[in-house]
Write a protein that holds these residues in place. Sequence first.
Motif, short mmCIF file in Angstrom:
data_model
loop_
_atom_site.label_atom_id
_atom_site.label_comp_id
_atom_site.label_asym_id
_atom_site.label_seq_id
_atom_site.Cartn_x
_atom_site.Cartn_y
_atom_site.Cartn_z
N ALA A 41 0.81 -1.21 0.00
CA ALA A 41 0.00 0.00 0.00
C ALA A 41 0.84 1.26 0.00
O ALA A 41 1.94 1.30 0.54
N CYS A 42 0.30 2.27 -0.64
CA CYS A 42 0.94 3.58 -0.59
C CYS A 42 -0.14 4.64 -0.45
O CYS A 42 -1.30 4.39 -0.71
N GLY A 43 0.25 5.80 -0.03
CA GLY A 43 -0.68 6.92 0.03
C GLY A 43 -1.10 7.33 1.41
O GLY A 43 -1.53 8.45 1.61
N CYS A 110 -14.60 -10.28 -5.04
CA CYS A 110 -13.99 -8.98 -5.33
C CYS A 110 -12.93 -9.19 -6.41
O CYS A 110 -11.92 -9.84 -6.19
N ASP A 111 -13.20 -8.66 -7.61
CA ASP A 111 -12.31 -8.88 -8.75
C ASP A 111 -10.95 -8.24 -8.58
O ASP A 111 -9.93 -8.82 -8.92
N GLN A 112 -10.93 -7.00 -8.07
CA GLN A 112 -9.67 -6.29 -7.93
C GLN A 112 -9.75 -5.34 -6.75
O GLN A 112 -10.71 -4.57 -6.63
N VAL A 113 -8.76 -5.39 -5.90
CA VAL A 113 -8.68 -4.47 -4.76
C VAL A 113 -7.81 -3.30 -5.18
O VAL A 113 -6.64 -3.47 -5.51
N SER A 114 -8.39 -2.09 -5.21
CA SER A 114 -7.62 -0.92 -5.62
C SER A 114 -7.42 0.07 -4.48
O SER A 114 -6.47 0.84 -4.49
N LYS A 115 -8.32 0.05 -3.50
CA LYS A 115 -8.16 0.96 -2.36
C LYS A 115 -8.82 0.39 -1.11
O LYS A 115 -9.76 -0.38 -1.19
N VAL A 116 -8.26 0.81 0.03
CA VAL A 116 -8.74 0.34 1.33
C VAL A 116 -8.75 1.53 2.27
O VAL A 116 -7.83 2.34 2.27
N LYS A 117 -9.81 1.62 3.06
CA LYS A 117 -9.88 2.64 4.12
C LYS A 117 -9.96 1.89 5.44
O LYS A 117 -10.81 1.03 5.64
N PHE A 125 -7.50 6.05 7.63
CA PHE A 125 -6.33 6.06 6.76
C PHE A 125 -6.67 5.35 5.47
O PHE A 125 -7.26 4.28 5.48
N LYS A 126 -6.33 5.99 4.35
CA LYS A 126 -6.63 5.45 3.03
C LYS A 126 -5.37 4.94 2.37
O LYS A 126 -4.33 5.57 2.44
N TYR A 127 -5.52 3.79 1.72
CA TYR A 127 -4.39 3.15 1.02
C TYR A 127 -4.83 2.83 -0.39
O TYR A 127 -5.98 2.46 -0.63
N THR A 128 -3.91 2.97 -1.33
CA THR A 128 -4.18 2.58 -2.71
C THR A 128 -3.15 1.55 -3.15
O THR A 128 -2.02 1.56 -2.68
N PHE A 129 -3.56 0.68 -4.06
CA PHE A 129 -2.69 -0.39 -4.55
C PHE A 129 -2.52 -0.27 -6.05
O PHE A 129 -3.37 0.18 -6.74
#
Length: 129
Positions: A41-43, A110-117, A125-129
């Motif tokens: 994760a980044c962001g 879930c086909d693709q995980v692109s972000k997580v809060k 905290f928000k994370y993007t992949f």
Amino acid sequence: MPPPARGIDLHKYNPKHHVKSMNPSLKCLAALVLSALALSACGADSHLKIKLSSNQFYPNIPELRITAEQDVTIRGIEVNDGDCGLNMLVRFPIVLAKGESDHVDIRSDCDQVSKVKIRTTDGEFKYTF
């Protein structure tokens, strides 16, 4: 067949040729390993380290590996703005001491995980992949 160890002519060697000849299950495994290595994760500026990988027993289930850099209580996790659910066995709060890790399975549909809060006692905290 891999290129010769010495005297590789880079103009003639095409790594795509070797990928095409790989066993399909080996291709799948290679893709999973490479994506697990690449997807951290980044962001977010938080005290959590987040990595996205697959469940070791069920490779079609995405998994978040959460490591605490300080004591933290996780109150909730939202994936892709709520479009992807978590495994029904996940219970909150999740309490982690500094250095501890836990994993959270995301539903396999879930086909693709692109972000997580992630909601903690210290904020969201928000994370993007």
